[in-house]
Write a protein that holds these residues in place. Structure first.
Motif, PDB file in Angstrom:
ATOM      1  N   THR A   1       0.806  -1.227   0.000  1.00 28.13           N
ATOM      2  CA  THR A   1       0.000   0.000   0.000  1.00 28.13           C
ATOM      3  C   THR A   1       0.834   1.270   0.000  1.00 28.13           C
ATOM      4  O   THR A   1       0.421   2.286  -0.551  1.00 28.13           O
TER       5      THR A   1
ATOM      6  N   HIS B   1      -7.510   3.546   5.862  1.00 25.47           N
ATOM      7  CA  HIS B   1      -8.397   3.075   4.786  1.00 25.47           C
ATOM      8  C   HIS B   1      -9.756   3.755   4.775  1.00 25.47           C
ATOM      9  O   HIS B   1     -10.606   3.425   3.958  1.00 25.47           O
TER      10      HIS B   1
ATOM     11  N   SER C   1      -6.484  -9.410   3.459  1.00 31.50           N
ATOM     12  CA  SER C   1      -7.754  -9.136   2.764  1.00 31.50           C
ATOM     13  C   SER C   1      -7.471  -8.506   1.402  1.00 31.50           C
ATOM     14  O   SER C   1      -6.538  -7.716   1.261  1.00 31.50           O
ATOM     15  N   PRO C   2      -8.303  -8.845   0.405  1.00 32.40           N
ATOM     16  CA  PRO C   2      -8.104  -8.252  -0.925  1.00 32.40           C
ATOM     17  C   PRO C   2      -8.475  -6.767  -0.929  1.00 32.40           C
ATOM     18  O   PRO C   2      -9.191  -6.299  -0.038  1.00 32.40           O
ATOM     19  N   GLN C   3      -8.025  -6.029  -1.946  1.00 30.96           N
ATOM     20  CA  GLN C   3      -8.311  -4.598  -2.054  1.00 30.96           C
ATOM     21  C   GLN C   3      -9.815  -4.336  -1.989  1.00 30.96           C
ATOM     22  O   GLN C   3     -10.255  -3.321  -1.447  1.00 30.96           O
ATOM     23  N   SER C   4     -10.613  -5.292  -2.508  1.00 31.74           N
ATOM     24  CA  SER C   4     -12.064  -5.081  -2.517  1.00 31.74           C
ATOM     25  C   SER C   4     -12.609  -4.890  -1.098  1.00 31.74           C
ATOM     26  O   SER C   4     -13.581  -4.157  -0.894  1.00 31.74           O
ATOM     27  N   TYR C   5     -11.957  -5.533  -0.108  1.00 29.39           N
ATOM     28  CA  TYR C   5     -12.405  -5.364   1.278  1.00 29.39           C
ATOM     29  C   TYR C   5     -12.286  -3.890   1.694  1.00 29.39           C
ATOM     30  O   TYR C   5     -13.211  -3.310   2.268  1.00 29.39           O
ATOM     31  N   TYR C   6     -11.132  -3.289   1.383  1.00 25.81           N
ATOM     32  CA  TYR C   6     -10.870  -1.902   1.808  1.00 25.81           C
ATOM     33  C   TYR C   6     -11.743  -0.924   1.010  1.00 25.81           C
ATOM     34  O   TYR C   6     -12.194   0.094   1.548  1.00 25.81           O
ATOM     35  N   ASP C   7     -11.986  -1.263  -0.270  1.00 29.73           N
ATOM     36  CA  ASP C   7     -12.847  -0.406  -1.090  1.00 29.73           C
ATOM     37  C   ASP C   7     -14.267  -0.379  -0.517  1.00 29.73           C
ATOM     38  O   ASP C   7     -14.904   0.667  -0.438  1.00 29.73           O
ATOM     39  N   LYS C   8     -14.727  -1.561  -0.104  1.00 30.23           N
ATOM     40  CA  LYS C   8     -16.087  -1.635   0.443  1.00 30.23           C
ATOM     41  C   LYS C   8     -16.173  -0.903   1.791  1.00 30.23           C
ATOM     42  O   LYS C   8     -17.159  -0.207   2.065  1.00 30.23           O
TER      43      LYS C   8
ATOM     44  N   ASP D   1     -18.839   1.981   2.289  1.00 32.19           N
ATOM     45  CA  ASP D   1     -19.867   1.909   3.339  1.00 32.19           C
ATOM     46  C   ASP D   1     -19.792   3.136   4.252  1.00 32.19           C
ATOM     47  O   ASP D   1     -20.822   3.690   4.656  1.00 32.19           O
TER      48      ASP D   1
END
Ligand SMILES: Cc1ncc(COP(=O)(O)O)c(C=O)c1O
Length: 395
Positions: A84, A208, A284-291, A295
């Protein structure tokens, strides 16, 4: 000396009060108020991470981990920081896992501060930094961040540094203001750290939680700062597990050796099975942090609208999960009187602004709300705050 004259309690402990933020949570419970004070999520933590913790206990990862942290978690932290922030750390010599970033910050301060040392602290500040300074023996020099965009005055910051400056404490994304420090600001701070041979201790626990395209830049990646930056971070906010108490300090080998010694004798180590689960969480994949960010963006909009409708002057955050507000228009004597009224009469708990300032008067027209809450909690706050004007009229 007469017995009665002997000081039976620590003079250091007498210099600060109990945490105002955590006190507000207790008051919220007492008055059955909606708690928008303390920054802990009231929604579920990710299922896979909880399962990993259960599994670790079943697998008998139940004894002391290595005092400076379980190897799988140190490796995962190093891998993620490189992914990151593009900075490669040595998991054997530059990482210390602690009981939350709270302990990481305190261990760091105790590891680097000597009598006469000064630390520069941006104000408003996360309230822990005050007692951290007192307990470690550092003299704080405060520098204001000014609304609406919470910038600092370069002359004021320059004047706060000097031959006694041991470190500056940075918190980006920032609690309570939601400010995200820009590269230009970080470079200005870097120049002062280099000029005065000071560390930068940077609390990046909200790394994040970002909005409107804001970018988190760790001071460790700013040119010339790799060897004078101590990064404080943890699992609490990124994985919604504030009760797990897993955090860390990332620092060059020399300060790390000192931090590890302090940490060892303060707490020995963080919970071993939760460190094991942490190793999985950090992969965790990037999608976790994006979500996570998406949210929180929805919750930020929701609370922003609720507060605006209720008549607050609102400073929209670029990061973290708090909204700082100005309450001058409501005509209360100060922030504490307003917060007390709000929790007792309206049924919403907030943090008085003064708890983020050295001089209480500087926060007398501010209160902080958090929005790390589920929709039903925010809806309950909305219902109560919609009658604020009426309550004020009868006050
Ligand atoms: C800026 C900041 N640092 C640290 C913490 C505490 O983190 P931890 O749970 O890792 O001790 C908080 C919690 O609110 C925070 O806002």
């Amino acid at each position: 000396m007469a017995q009665a004259a002997r000081r039976m309690l620590s003079a250091k402990a007498e210099q600060f009060t109990e945490s105002v933020i955590r006190e507000m949570t207790r008051l919220a419970m007492k008055h059955g108020a909606v708690n928008l004070s303390q920054g802990f999520p009231d929604f579920a933590a990710p299922a896979e991470i909880k399962e990993a913790a259960r599994q670790a206990i079943s697998d008998d990862i139940n004894q002391y981990a290595i005092t400076w942290g379980a190897k799988p978690l140190r490796d995962a932290i190093v891998e993620k920081f490189e992914r990151t922030q593009g900075v490669r750390l040595d998991p054997e010599r530059e990482v210390t896992i602690c009981c939350g970033s709270t302990e990481a910050m305190m261990s760091t301060m105790l590891a680097i501060i000597n009598p006469g040392d000064e630390i520069v602290v941006f104000e408003p500040f996360y309230e822990n930094y005050g007692p951290d300074a007192i307990l470690s023996g550092a003299t704080p020099r405060f520098v204001k961040l000014s609304p609406p965009d919470w910038t600092f005055d370069e002359k004021e910051l320059t004047a706060a540094f000097g031959p006694h400056t041991k470190a500056i404490i940075l918190n980006t994304p920032n609690n309570p203001t939601g400010k995200v420090f820009t590269r230009g600001e970080l470079e200005f701070i870097r120049n002062l750290c280099v000029r005065w041979n000071a560390y930068c201790i940077t609390d990046e626990i909200y790394e994040h939680i970002l909005y409107d395209g804001a970018e988190h830049i760790s001071m460790a990646r700013v040119d010339g700062m790799r060897d004078r930056t101590i990064v404080i971070n943890g699992m609490s906010k990124t994985y919604s597990v504030t009760g797990w108490r897993v955090g860390w300090a990332l620092a060059p080998p020399e300060p790390t050796a000192a931090i590890r010694k302090v940490h060892d004798f303060l707490t020995v180590g963080a919970a071993a099975p939760l460190q094991q689960a942490g190793a999985l969480a950090l992969k965790s994949p990037q999608s976790y942090y994006d979500k996570l960010a998406a949210d929180y963006t929805v919750r930020r909009e929701r609370l922003f609208k609720i507060l605006t409708a209720a008549g607050f002057k609102v400073y929209k955050p670029l990061g973290a999960y708090y909204i700082m507000t100005d309450i001058a228009a409501f005509g209360f004597p100060d922030d504490v009187a307003f917060a007390k009224f709000l929790v007792e009469k309206v049924g919403v708990a907030v943090v008085p602004g003064s708890s983020f300032y050295n001089d209480a008067r500087d926060g007398a027209t501010q209160v902080r709300f958090t929005f790390c809450k589920k929709e039903s909690t925010l809806a309950a706050a909305e219902a109560r705050l919609s009658s604020l004007a009426e309550h004020i009229a009868h006050h």
